[in-house]
Motif scaffolding. Structure first.
Motif, PDB file in Angstrom:
ATOM      1  N   ILE A  57     -35.498  -7.780  27.560  1.00  0.00           N
ATOM      2  CA  ILE A  57     -36.633  -8.639  27.907  1.00  0.00           C
ATOM      3  C   ILE A  57     -37.241  -8.136  29.207  1.00  0.00           C
ATOM      4  CG2 ILE A  57     -37.341 -10.966  28.565  1.00  0.00           C
ATOM      5  CD1 ILE A  57     -35.179 -12.048  26.734  1.00  0.00           C
ATOM      6  N   ILE A  58     -38.514  -7.734  29.148  1.00  0.00           N
ATOM      7  CA  ILE A  58     -39.196  -7.270  30.355  1.00  0.00           C
ATOM      8  C   ILE A  58     -39.597  -8.469  31.211  1.00  0.00           C
ATOM      9  CG2 ILE A  58     -41.178  -6.003  31.252  1.00  0.00           C
ATOM     10  CD1 ILE A  58     -41.198  -4.363  28.703  1.00  0.00           C
ATOM     11  N   ASN A  59     -40.332  -9.394  30.619  1.00  0.00           N
ATOM     12  CA  ASN A  59     -40.656 -10.617  31.334  1.00  0.00           C
ATOM     13  C   ASN A  59     -41.254 -11.639  30.366  1.00  0.00           C
ATOM     14  OD1 ASN A  59     -43.161  -9.004  31.241  1.00  0.00           O
ATOM     15  ND2 ASN A  59     -44.039 -10.730  32.354  1.00  0.00           N
ATOM     16  N   TRP A  60     -41.159 -12.919  30.736  1.00  0.00           N
ATOM     17  CA  TRP A  60     -41.772 -14.017  29.987  1.00  0.00           C
ATOM     18  C   TRP A  60     -43.152 -14.270  30.574  1.00  0.00           C
ATOM     19  CZ3 TRP A  60     -39.802 -16.383  25.707  1.00  0.00           C
ATOM     20  CH2 TRP A  60     -38.461 -16.139  25.402  1.00  0.00           C
ATOM     21  N   LEU A  61     -44.128 -14.460  29.710  1.00  0.00           N
ATOM     22  CA  LEU A  61     -45.487 -14.743  30.165  1.00  0.00           C
ATOM     23  C   LEU A  61     -45.754 -16.250  30.242  1.00  0.00           C
ATOM     24  CD1 LEU A  61     -47.423 -11.977  28.201  1.00  0.00           C
ATOM     25  CD2 LEU A  61     -46.365 -11.878  30.450  1.00  0.00           C
ATOM     26  N   PHE A  62     -44.809 -17.058  29.743  1.00  0.00           N
ATOM     27  CA  PHE A  62     -44.879 -18.517  29.843  1.00  0.00           C
ATOM     28  C   PHE A  62     -43.569 -19.021  30.431  1.00  0.00           C
ATOM     29  CE2 PHE A  62     -48.061 -17.523  26.707  1.00  0.00           C
ATOM     30  CZ  PHE A  62     -49.046 -18.489  26.860  1.00  0.00           C
ATOM     31  N   SER A  63     -43.638 -20.160  31.091  1.00  0.00           N
ATOM     32  CA  SER A  63     -42.449 -20.795  31.657  1.00  0.00           C
ATOM     33  C   SER A  63     -42.056 -21.992  30.806  1.00  0.00           C
ATOM     34  CB  SER A  63     -42.712 -21.243  33.100  1.00  0.00           C
ATOM     35  OG  SER A  63     -43.099 -20.146  33.903  1.00  0.00           O
ATOM     36  N   GLU A  64     -40.852 -22.490  31.026  1.00  0.00           N
ATOM     37  CA  GLU A  64     -40.402 -23.680  30.294  1.00  0.00           C
ATOM     38  C   GLU A  64     -41.356 -24.844  30.570  1.00  0.00           C
ATOM     39  OE1 GLU A  64     -36.361 -24.519  31.256  1.00  0.00           O
ATOM     40  OE2 GLU A  64     -35.553 -22.870  30.060  1.00  0.00           O
TER      41      GLU A  64
ATOM     42  N   LYS B 220     -33.182 -14.463  30.348  1.00  0.00           N
ATOM     43  CA  LYS B 220     -34.195 -14.195  31.380  1.00  0.00           C
ATOM     44  C   LYS B 220     -34.596 -12.719  31.345  1.00  0.00           C
ATOM     45  CE  LYS B 220     -30.712 -13.500  35.028  1.00  0.00           C
ATOM     46  NZ  LYS B 220     -29.553 -13.619  34.149  1.00  0.00           N
ATOM     47  N   ALA B 221     -35.565 -12.384  32.184  1.00  0.00           N
ATOM     48  CA  ALA B 221     -36.042 -11.004  32.275  1.00  0.00           C
ATOM     49  C   ALA B 221     -34.893 -10.074  32.641  1.00  0.00           C
ATOM     50  CB  ALA B 221     -37.152 -10.905  33.318  1.00  0.00           C
ATOM     51  N   LYS B 222     -34.885  -8.903  32.005  1.00  0.00           N
ATOM     52  CA  LYS B 222     -33.910  -7.826  32.195  1.00  0.00           C
ATOM     53  C   LYS B 222     -32.611  -8.063  31.452  1.00  0.00           C
ATOM     54  CE  LYS B 222     -35.891  -6.520  36.635  1.00  0.00           C
ATOM     55  NZ  LYS B 222     -35.667  -6.298  38.072  1.00  0.00           N
TER      56      LYS B 222
ATOM     57  N   PRO C 135     -23.934 -15.880  22.759  1.00  0.00           N
ATOM     58  CA  PRO C 135     -22.787 -15.319  23.451  1.00  0.00           C
ATOM     59  C   PRO C 135     -23.223 -14.632  24.738  1.00  0.00           C
ATOM     60  CG  PRO C 135     -23.472 -13.882  21.678  1.00  0.00           C
ATOM     61  CD  PRO C 135     -24.300 -15.129  21.574  1.00  0.00           C
ATOM     62  N   THR C 136     -22.245 -14.341  25.578  1.00  0.00           N
ATOM     63  CA  THR C 136     -22.535 -13.634  26.814  1.00  0.00           C
ATOM     64  C   THR C 136     -22.991 -12.224  26.494  1.00  0.00           C
ATOM     65  OG1 THR C 136     -20.833 -14.902  27.947  1.00  0.00           O
ATOM     66  CG2 THR C 136     -21.568 -12.865  29.012  1.00  0.00           C
ATOM     67  N   VAL C 137     -24.058 -11.783  27.134  1.00  0.00           N
ATOM     68  CA  VAL C 137     -24.563 -10.429  26.901  1.00  0.00           C
ATOM     69  C   VAL C 137     -24.605  -9.683  28.217  1.00  0.00           C
ATOM     70  CG1 VAL C 137     -25.986 -11.129  24.952  1.00  0.00           C
ATOM     71  CG2 VAL C 137     -26.975 -11.109  27.223  1.00  0.00           C
ATOM     72  N   THR C 138     -24.646  -8.367  28.115  1.00  0.00           N
ATOM     73  CA  THR C 138     -24.737  -7.528  29.292  1.00  0.00           C
ATOM     74  C   THR C 138     -26.113  -7.664  29.905  1.00  0.00           C
ATOM     75  OG1 THR C 138     -23.247  -5.974  28.240  1.00  0.00           O
ATOM     76  CG2 THR C 138     -24.494  -5.163  30.129  1.00  0.00           C
ATOM     77  N   THR C 139     -26.183  -7.800  31.208  1.00  0.00           N
ATOM     78  CA  THR C 139     -27.482  -7.897  31.874  1.00  0.00           C
ATOM     79  C   THR C 139     -27.705  -6.682  32.740  1.00  0.00           C
ATOM     80  OG1 THR C 139     -26.518  -9.096  33.741  1.00  0.00           O
ATOM     81  CG2 THR C 139     -27.389 -10.410  31.939  1.00  0.00           C
ATOM     82  N   VAL C 140     -28.968  -6.366  32.925  1.00  0.00           N
ATOM     83  CA  VAL C 140     -29.347  -5.273  33.797  1.00  0.00           C
ATOM     84  C   VAL C 140     -29.475  -5.806  35.212  1.00  0.00           C
ATOM     85  CG1 VAL C 140     -31.106  -3.530  34.244  1.00  0.00           C
ATOM     86  CG2 VAL C 140     -30.561  -4.180  31.900  1.00  0.00           C
TER      87      VAL C 140
END
Length: 439
Positions: free
Chosen positions: A27-34, A70-72, A121-126
């Motif tokens: 995910i590079i970035n979200w263009l909308f917020s919650e 989230k992003a990254k 599940p838990t994923v690897t984050t950058v």
């Protein structure tokens, strides 16, 4: 029983599949917020794969209720990345998981119903620190390469994008300011990309270059291929004198007639597609103990990006296209590659790959198979040499345009007979090129 259209729906929005061999996206970035509202077709987020960056549109109008990643974050394909609240009256893909919810009912309460929204599940984050594990888009890397900006220098440029993402305007502003961090000292860190096995080797000292995201993906793909497929490489030599002469004689007329450059690549693709029709089992992939022979002949072309990385755009149904169409497709894909304009459809569906290592002056190569395919062809430089040829008056020495071809194949399913026969057939088609062919 039909649902009450007054009630909204909670929709599990999943990471889309953006290519045949793509299993995850960043995910590079979200263009909308919650809590933000959006309309159908609005771009909700940007997702990067090892191939291209993609914009993911909203399937219907509604509200972004919850963001799961989230992003990254690196997210597997099919994983739920967000919860959308949409109206029953909007058209929805019935293949998606939709959870009915009464208006004003808290999301947490709906998670206690029989149709719970499963937590991912838990994923690897950058790493979010731009000095370590920084993420840069292909556009930024392209600009950096053109301006000779190192990765270390790029990481120091002040970023104004969301979540500290570096934007094009940031880079150009930095250049306008005279590149103040050009000669700043770098902090040397261990660049080791693979931890298994742990070998205590003396790596020496020198300039440290961090792998960008695409290079890491390519590295993983290559290592996976070598571990998965037992590679065998076969070689033949082909006399391309007739083809070279024909192309040199007709390239200007071809461009004038069709407004397309005539390179050797469409001629190579044409010969490969014909040979695949003769030996269809080379156009396959492996699924466990099953061999999947593909009905379509889609030829991937290993192509260099401005960043120095490689990508494989695909000429679809190459066996059904004439030379003019092949040239048009090849030129368009190469141009899009150079300008980082490839989309996900341009790079998916390849069934066989060629790599023209002769472009870089290499005599021959030992290519690594582009998974999940079972073979890849490398084409060396076309070089003039003195060769002994048979004529009606006996053997003679003549100057000929010669080229080496090398085929790496998966020995699990392609034996020497199939691999060698296919490779020889490609060479035969190149050698037997009709010098009197009309454009």
């Amino acid at each position: 029983m039909n649902q009450d259209k007054r009630f909204p729906l909670l929709w599990e929005f999943k990471m889309p599949k953006m290519g045949e061999s793509i299993t995850e996206g960043t995910i590079i970035n979200w263009l909308f917020s919650e809590g933000d509202s959006f309309n159908e077709g609005d771009i909700l987020l940007e997702v990067a794969t090892d191939k291209v960056d993609n914009e993911v549109p909203a399937p219907a109008s509604g509200v972004l209720k919850e963001i799961r990643f989230k992003a990254k974050d690196i997210v597997p394909v099919g994983e739920v990345i967000a919860i959308l609240e949409i109206s029953n009256e909007d058209t929805a893909d019935q293949n998606k998981t939709v959870i009915p919810s009464k208006a004003k009912e808290p999301l947490q309460e709906k998670q206690n119903t029989s149709k719970k929204i499963i937590q991912p599940p838990t994923v690897t984050t950058v790493a979010s620190d731009r000095a370590e594990g920084a993420f840069f888009s292909p556009l930024i890397l392209s600009i950096a390469k053109q301006q000779h900006i190192s990765f270390e220098e790029l990481a120091r440029i002040p970023a104004t994008g969301k979540d500290g993402r570096l934007r094009k305007s940031d880079v150009f502003q930095y250049i306008s300011d005279g590149r103040p961090y050009q000669f700043a000292q770098t902090v040397v860190q261990d660049p080791t990309a693979y931890r298994i096995p742990q070998l205590n080797l003396d790596k020496g000292t020198g300039k440290i270059i961090e792998m960008d995201r695409m290079r890491q993906m390519i590295a993983d793909h290559m290592v996976y291929s070598k571990h998965t497929s037992p590679h065998v490489t076969a070689y033949v030599e082909a006399d391309l004198t007739n083809m070279v002469q024909w192309r040199n004689d007709h390239k200007e007329a071809f461009q004038k007639k069709y407004s397309e450059k005539l390179t050797f690549t469409p001629l190579f693709i044409e010969a490969v597609a014909k040979a695949i029709k003769d030996f269809p089992n080379i156009n396959a992939s492996v699924d466990g103990n099953k061999i999947i022979v593909k009905p379509d002949i889609n030829i991937g072309m290993a192509t260099a990006l401005p960043s120095g990385n490689l990508i494989v755009p695909v000429v679809k149904n190459a066996d059904e296209k004439d030379l003019k169409t092949l040239a048009t497709d090849v030129n368009l894909l190469v141009e899009k590659s150079r300008n980082n304009k490839l989309n996900s459809d341009d790079i998916k569906g390849s069934t066989f790959t060629i790599s023209n290592v002769g472009t870089f002056g290499s005599v021959m190569g030992t290519p690594i198979i582009n998974q999940p395919e079972v073979a890849i062809l490398a084409l060396g430089i076309i070089k003039k040499r003195a060769e002994v040829i048979e004529t009606t008056v006996g053997d003679e020495i003549a100057i000929r345009s010669m080229m080496y071809l090398s085929l790496s194949f998966d020995h699990r399913v392609v034996d020497g007979y199939l691999g060698g026969s296919f490779l020889r057939r490609v060479a035969d088609y190149l050698e037997q090129f009709d010098i009197n062919r009309e454009i």
